[in-house]
Design a protein around this motif. Structure first.
Motif, PDB file in Angstrom:
ATOM      1  N   LEU B 351      -3.630  10.658   9.319  1.00 15.33           N
ATOM      2  CA  LEU B 351      -4.643  11.215   8.427  1.00 15.33           C
ATOM      3  C   LEU B 351      -5.917  10.389   8.454  1.00 15.33           C
ATOM      4  O   LEU B 351      -6.835  10.630   7.684  1.00 15.33           O
ATOM      5  CB  LEU B 351      -4.103  11.261   7.003  1.00 15.33           C
ATOM      6  CG  LEU B 351      -3.001  12.279   6.766  1.00 15.33           C
ATOM      7  CD1 LEU B 351      -2.372  12.075   5.410  1.00 15.33           C
ATOM      8  CD2 LEU B 351      -3.563  13.680   6.870  1.00 15.33           C
ATOM      9  N   GLY B 352      -5.931   9.387   9.331  1.00 14.69           N
ATOM     10  CA  GLY B 352      -7.137   8.586   9.452  1.00 14.69           C
ATOM     11  C   GLY B 352      -7.183   7.405   8.505  1.00 14.69           C
ATOM     12  O   GLY B 352      -8.255   6.895   8.203  1.00 14.69           O
ATOM     13  N   ALA B 353      -6.028   6.961   8.020  1.00 22.66           N
ATOM     14  CA  ALA B 353      -6.032   5.776   7.169  1.00 22.66           C
ATOM     15  C   ALA B 353      -6.099   4.528   8.028  1.00 22.66           C
ATOM     16  O   ALA B 353      -5.580   4.514   9.149  1.00 22.66           O
ATOM     17  CB  ALA B 353      -4.772   5.745   6.317  1.00 22.66           C
ATOM     18  N   THR B 354      -6.741   3.488   7.523  1.00 23.47           N
ATOM     19  CA  THR B 354      -6.748   2.230   8.254  1.00 23.47           C
ATOM     20  C   THR B 354      -5.426   1.522   8.001  1.00 23.47           C
ATOM     21  O   THR B 354      -4.616   1.950   7.185  1.00 23.47           O
ATOM     22  CB  THR B 354      -7.877   1.310   7.776  1.00 23.47           C
ATOM     23  OG1 THR B 354      -7.630   1.016   6.409  1.00 23.47           O
ATOM     24  CG2 THR B 354      -9.220   1.985   7.913  1.00 23.47           C
ATOM     25  N   ARG B 355      -5.255   0.407   8.719  1.00 24.81           N
ATOM     26  CA  ARG B 355      -4.010  -0.313   8.568  1.00 24.81           C
ATOM     27  C   ARG B 355      -3.843  -0.827   7.140  1.00 24.81           C
ATOM     28  O   ARG B 355      -2.773  -0.713   6.554  1.00 24.81           O
ATOM     29  CB  ARG B 355      -4.021  -1.481   9.544  1.00 24.81           C
ATOM     30  CG  ARG B 355      -2.673  -2.026   9.802  1.00 24.81           C
ATOM     31  CD  ARG B 355      -2.771  -3.088  10.830  1.00 24.81           C
ATOM     32  NE  ARG B 355      -1.988  -2.723  12.012  1.00 24.81           N
ATOM     33  CZ  ARG B 355      -1.722  -3.579  12.990  1.00 24.81           C
ATOM     34  NH1 ARG B 355      -2.217  -4.798  12.948  1.00 24.81           N
ATOM     35  NH2 ARG B 355      -0.998  -3.210  14.001  1.00 24.81           N
ATOM     36  N   SER B 356      -4.908  -1.380   6.578  1.00 23.69           N
ATOM     37  CA  SER B 356      -4.762  -1.955   5.241  1.00 23.69           C
ATOM     38  C   SER B 356      -4.548  -0.852   4.209  1.00 23.69           C
ATOM     39  O   SER B 356      -3.784  -1.017   3.264  1.00 23.69           O
ATOM     40  CB  SER B 356      -5.968  -2.822   4.891  1.00 23.69           C
ATOM     41  OG  SER B 356      -7.042  -2.027   4.474  1.00 23.69           O
ATOM     42  N   GLU B 357      -5.206   0.299   4.399  1.00 29.63           N
ATOM     43  CA  GLU B 357      -4.964   1.420   3.482  1.00 29.63           C
ATOM     44  C   GLU B 357      -3.509   1.863   3.574  1.00 29.63           C
ATOM     45  O   GLU B 357      -2.862   2.141   2.567  1.00 29.63           O
ATOM     46  CB  GLU B 357      -5.884   2.594   3.819  1.00 29.63           C
ATOM     47  CG  GLU B 357      -7.287   2.420   3.293  1.00 29.63           C
ATOM     48  CD  GLU B 357      -8.264   3.400   3.930  1.00 29.63           C
ATOM     49  OE1 GLU B 357      -9.358   3.545   3.404  1.00 29.63           O
ATOM     50  OE2 GLU B 357      -7.936   4.010   4.967  1.00 29.63           O
ATOM     51  N   LYS B 361      -1.342   1.637   0.321  1.00 27.62           N
ATOM     52  CA  LYS B 361      -1.107   2.898  -0.381  1.00 27.62           C
ATOM     53  C   LYS B 361       0.194   3.591   0.014  1.00 27.62           C
ATOM     54  O   LYS B 361       0.664   4.452  -0.709  1.00 27.62           O
ATOM     55  CB  LYS B 361      -2.275   3.848  -0.129  1.00 27.62           C
ATOM     56  CG  LYS B 361      -3.542   3.264  -0.693  1.00 27.62           C
ATOM     57  CD  LYS B 361      -4.656   4.254  -0.657  1.00 27.62           C
ATOM     58  CE  LYS B 361      -5.842   3.709  -1.423  1.00 27.62           C
ATOM     59  NZ  LYS B 361      -7.051   4.454  -1.142  1.00 27.62           N
ATOM     60  N   VAL B 362       0.734   3.263   1.155  1.00 26.33           N
ATOM     61  CA  VAL B 362       1.962   3.951   1.566  1.00 26.33           C
ATOM     62  C   VAL B 362       3.133   2.980   1.694  1.00 26.33           C
ATOM     63  O   VAL B 362       4.176   3.154   1.070  1.00 26.33           O
ATOM     64  CB  VAL B 362       1.755   4.704   2.897  1.00 26.33           C
ATOM     65  CG1 VAL B 362       3.061   5.279   3.383  1.00 26.33           C
ATOM     66  CG2 VAL B 362       0.740   5.811   2.704  1.00 26.33           C
ATOM     67  N   VAL B 363       2.952   1.918   2.487  1.00 29.85           N
ATOM     68  CA  VAL B 363       4.091   1.041   2.779  1.00 29.85           C
ATOM     69  C   VAL B 363       4.536   0.276   1.540  1.00 29.85           C
ATOM     70  O   VAL B 363       5.710   0.309   1.174  1.00 29.85           O
ATOM     71  CB  VAL B 363       3.739   0.070   3.929  1.00 29.85           C
ATOM     72  CG1 VAL B 363       4.878  -0.890   4.162  1.00 29.85           C
ATOM     73  CG2 VAL B 363       3.427   0.844   5.190  1.00 29.85           C
ATOM     74  N   LEU B 364       3.582  -0.381   0.864  1.00 27.60           N
ATOM     75  CA  LEU B 364       3.980  -1.181  -0.295  1.00 27.60           C
ATOM     76  C   LEU B 364       4.546  -0.327  -1.432  1.00 27.60           C
ATOM     77  O   LEU B 364       5.597  -0.666  -1.970  1.00 27.60           O
ATOM     78  CB  LEU B 364       2.809  -2.036  -0.796  1.00 27.60           C
ATOM     79  CG  LEU B 364       2.561  -3.307   0.009  1.00 27.60           C
ATOM     80  CD1 LEU B 364       1.515  -4.153  -0.669  1.00 27.60           C
ATOM     81  CD2 LEU B 364       3.839  -4.113   0.169  1.00 27.60           C
ATOM     82  N   PRO B 365       3.897   0.790  -1.798  1.00 25.12           N
ATOM     83  CA  PRO B 365       4.523   1.609  -2.849  1.00 25.12           C
ATOM     84  C   PRO B 365       5.928   2.070  -2.470  1.00 25.12           C
ATOM     85  O   PRO B 365       6.815   2.111  -3.320  1.00 25.12           O
ATOM     86  CB  PRO B 365       3.582   2.809  -2.977  1.00 25.12           C
ATOM     87  CG  PRO B 365       2.284   2.318  -2.499  1.00 25.12           C
ATOM     88  CD  PRO B 365       2.578   1.316  -1.440  1.00 25.12           C
ATOM     89  N   ALA B 366       6.117   2.390  -1.184  1.00 24.42           N
ATOM     90  CA  ALA B 366       7.448   2.830  -0.766  1.00 24.42           C
ATOM     91  C   ALA B 366       8.440   1.686  -0.852  1.00 24.42           C
ATOM     92  O   ALA B 366       9.605   1.881  -1.189  1.00 24.42           O
ATOM     93  CB  ALA B 366       7.399   3.390   0.648  1.00 24.42           C
ATOM     94  N   ALA B 367       7.988   0.481  -0.538  1.00 23.71           N
ATOM     95  CA  ALA B 367       8.904  -0.665  -0.528  1.00 23.71           C
ATOM     96  C   ALA B 367       8.999  -1.328  -1.895  1.00 23.71           C
ATOM     97  O   ALA B 367       9.845  -2.195  -2.100  1.00 23.71           O
ATOM     98  CB  ALA B 367       8.445  -1.686   0.511  1.00 23.71           C
TER      99      ALA B 367
END
Lengths: 289, 462
Positions: B351-357, B361-367
């Motif tokens: 979706l065009g997110a950068t690595r830090s985004e 926004k995705v990896v940390l909330p999931a983990a």
């Protein structure tokens, strides 16, 4: 849909075969059919992809036209997914992948140094094989893209984007009362439509779909296929599929890949009724694959 | 017969039983070719025979050993007569101890009273008799068990199922050991704590703000007020744990993010083992480090800044404890982050997110649930940690929030209360059990919550 082949340019088929330096590797096969279209959205010329030692794609040239669905078919490991992942540079996340050749989007080379990958991926969206909604609410899943790209000025605008995207993905009626429930709680087909809505929300020009229905049941598949046909009015769509019926149902043009070579391209009607290359014929008549 | 000889004999019998069982199964099936007619492989018939030969006999031996001493003692006491039976339990055990000493050869028979010497002789005789009969009984049981099993071997006998059933019971027994031990420890701590709460009311223990675990021997003794308010101890524990977590959580989490998402393969290959080495350092070594290096350093820095820093401070202990916990947090967080499926990242990149985004926004909330679970486990480790605080935090039970002062923790007090000569009926010693009970309950609660959280997270993607 058959209009496509009439308007197809008469220019000579692009020479895709180049002499292999060193000669140890087999020369790329020459593509049968016309790889180019007038006024393309995306073009690929002499694209090669290596994963370490493995030569995954050899000298592939192919155009993607506006408002068309192009299907990429071929046996497993033929490189169709690899080519798809090149089109929005998702191969960049694989450390061993090396891509050479030219791929353009609206005439701009996307592998150029100046090209911002983030922008590119906003313009070339992707839907994956397995539905992969984020573990967030339905609303947040769709709002994710617009948020990171700053597409909405305020909450009302964001609400609007979310609603139109879900409507276009044909999911709105089913989820409008439970936008705050987790996206992972939806059924498989709904999840996949959610992923499509998520992609649409960013406002792409091209949507790449990597076997979008392989994890879905026939009813959910039929819905997605209808959706793809509707989406064609606004987007160019590249779909990789293992189902030849699906390719025949949804696409206007079909490209047949075999072991890293693009064997044959043509209008879907032609490919399925009158394939020129014996490999294409063998595959679609089910002799191998 | 010595017990070791007896066990050896049983082992030999078992081995023979195995061979016999195996051979008999083949014979009833009609020779080596007949193995196909048997329900199970011949080895299972051998195993079954061996198990029935050895297991009951072992139970007999162990049971005999457990009861032998009590029975002999009873016999000896009865034979002694002369009012010995009417003695108080304490005095009786003294008399029996004398007898035992003579039997063991620690004391010469002519150095004790004649009736003791006679009793000792009787004891020796009974002991020999008991050993012989134990051996005979065990061997008989072994032979009988083996014989019965052998005679029952038929091609239709389901030897494999029976062996597997016995193995399953044995496996269950092993898992029960852990559970039973835990229950035993809890009960013993609970019992001693209840004893303590007879001296000191529960409310005083939990809400009292004075800790001075001494009791006056004489009424006019100075400085032995005997206060058992545990609040300063819990405050100290929490202060130190808080400092430790303030160090360990950010550093551990960020290092996990770097290692999982950014680091090159080479860097990861070097750093991960290093972190594991950090986790392998014994806490007592961290203790030296805290007391001899960090604490003086902090004091020096404090002096230069014009701050009063105690030579044993909560800050020094907390800092070092934090360093100790870093690898714990980081490796757990790393596992949780790498467990987030690649498809999530692909979806976000697509979706065009950068690595830090993508990470934020995705990896940390999931983990996150998994990471929270890991952090809770780390907290329970910090609360239960002993060696570092014993060496670096001090003993004075100050009720303070100032990390530069010396504080003491629950674990430190348990150690000091139980080290040295102790009477087990004074509240001073029993207080250690009450502290242990509270500590156990707190860490148990944290672990249960943490495990629940981690488990729920695991189910999400499967």
């Amino acid at each position: 849909m058959a209009v496509e082949s009439k308007t197809q340019s008469r220019s000579a088929a692009l020479e895709t075969a180049t002499a292999a330096a060193g000669g140890s590797e087999p020369t790329a096969r020459r593509t049968v059919g016309d790889v180019s279209v007038p006024n393309p959205v995306m073009t690929c010329r002499q694209v090669n992809v290596h994963y370490g030692d493995k030569h995954a794609i050899r000298d592939v040239s192919l155009d993607v036209a506006h408002n068309e669905v192009i299907a990429m078919i071929g046996p497993s490991g033929c490189g169709k997914s690899t080519l798809l992942r090149c089109l929005n540079r998702l191969n960049d996340t694989i450390p061993t992948a090396v891509v050479t050749g030219t791929i353009t989007l609206d005439g701009q080379d996307i592998y150029e140094r100046r090209q911002d990958v983030v922008q590119l991926r906003a313009r070339v969206g992707m839907v994956f094989q397995k539905p992969n909604p984020f573990p967030k609410s339905v609303y947040e899943n769709v709002a994710y893209g617009p948020r990171i790209h700053g597409l909405a000025a305020d909450r009302t605008e964001l609400d609007e984007i979310v609603q139109t995207s879900l409507q276009r993905a044909g999911l709105w009626e089913e989820v409008k009362d439970r936008l705050d429930q987790p996206g992972t709680a939806l059924s498989g087909g709904q999840q996949q439509r959610l992923c499509i809505a998520r992609t649409i929300a960013v406002g792409p020009e091209v949507i790449l779909m990597d076997e979008p229905c392989s994890a879905l049941d026939p009813i959910a598949t039929a819905r997605i296929e209808d959706l793809i046909d509707e989406l064609r009015q606004n987007y160019a769509i590249c779909i990789v599929t293992h189902s030849m019926q699906q390719a025949a149902r949804v696409s206007q043009r079909t490209a047949y890949f075999h072991l890293g070579d693009l064997i044959e391209v043509g209008s879907t009607d032609m490919i399925f009724t009158n394939p020129k290359h014996r490999l294409t014929e063998g595959y679609i008549t089910g002799r191998f694959g | 017969m010595q017990t070791s000889t007896l066990i050896l004999a049983l082992l030999v019998l078992t081995a023979i039983a195995y061979q016999l069982g195996r051979a008999r199964s083949l014979r009833v099936a009609g020779g080596p070719r007949g193995a196909r007619k048997l329900h199970s492989l011949p080895a299972y018939y051998g195993l079954l025979t061996a198990i029935w030969c050895s297991l009951p006999a072992l139970v007999v031996v162990l049971g005999w050993q457990a009861l032998e001493d009590r029975i002999i003692a009873g016999q000896v006491v009865q034979s002694m007569g002369g009012g010995v039976q009417e003695l108080a339990p304490g005095e009786l055990s003294l008399v029996l101890n004398d007898v035992r000493n003579v039997v063991a050869g620690n004391v010469k028979p002519d150095a004790v009273a004649p009736e003791i010497a006679t009793a000792a002789l009787r004891w020796q005789r009974l002991d020999g008799l008991s050993r012989t009969s134990a051996a005979v009984l065990a061997l008989c049981v072994a032979l009988a068990g083996g014989w019965i099993t052998l005679s029952r071997i038929k091609p239709t006998m389901r030897a494999r199922n029976r062996v597997e059933q016995i193995v399953r019971v044995a496996l269950m027994g092993c898992s029960l050991i852990a559970i039973l031990t835990t229950i035993g420890i809890v009960l013993s701590v609970l019992y001693e704590s209840l004893q303590f709460f007879r001296f000191v009311p529960v409310t005083e223990f939990i809400f009292g703000t004075q800790w001075s675990p001494q009791l006056a021997i004489r009424a006019d003794q100075v400085g032995s007020s005997g206060a058992f308010g545990a609040v300063p101890l819990f405050a100290g524990t929490l202060l130190i744990s808080f400092i430790a977590m303030a160090i360990a959580v950010p550093v551990g989490l960020f290092s996990a993010i770097y290692l999982a998402e950014y680091a090159s393969r080479g860097f990861r290959a070097v750093t991960k083992p290093m972190l594991e080495v950090l986790a392998g350092i014994p806490t007592v070594v961290y203790g030296f480090f805290a007391a001899l290096t960090v604490a003086p350093l902090l004091r020096g820095v404090g002096e230069r800044l014009g701050l009063e820093v105690a030579s044993e401070s909560a800050l020094a202990a907390g800092l070092v404890m934090g360093i100790m916990i870093i690898p714990f947090v980081s490796s757990l967080a790393d596992d949780m982050i790498t467990a987030v499926p690649q498809s999530m990242r692909d979806g976000s990149y697509g979706l065009g997110a950068t690595r830090s985004e993508t990470i934020r926004k995705v990896v940390l909330p999931a983990a996150l649930p998994g990471i929270v679970g890991g952090v809770l486990l780390a907290v329970s480790r910090a609360i239960g940690e002993t060696m570092i605080v014993v060496m670096a935090a001090g003993l004075s039970a100050n009720l303070t929030a100032n990390p530069l002062e010396a504080v003491t923790t629950v674990t430190v007090q348990i150690v000091t209360l139980l080290v040295g000569d102790q009477e087990f009926d004074s509240p001073k010693t029993l207080a250690a059990f009450a502290l242990g009970l509270v500590l156990f309950l707190v860490t148990l609660l944290l672990n249960v919550i943490a495990l629940k959280v981690v488990r729920r997270y695991r189910e999400q993607y499967e």
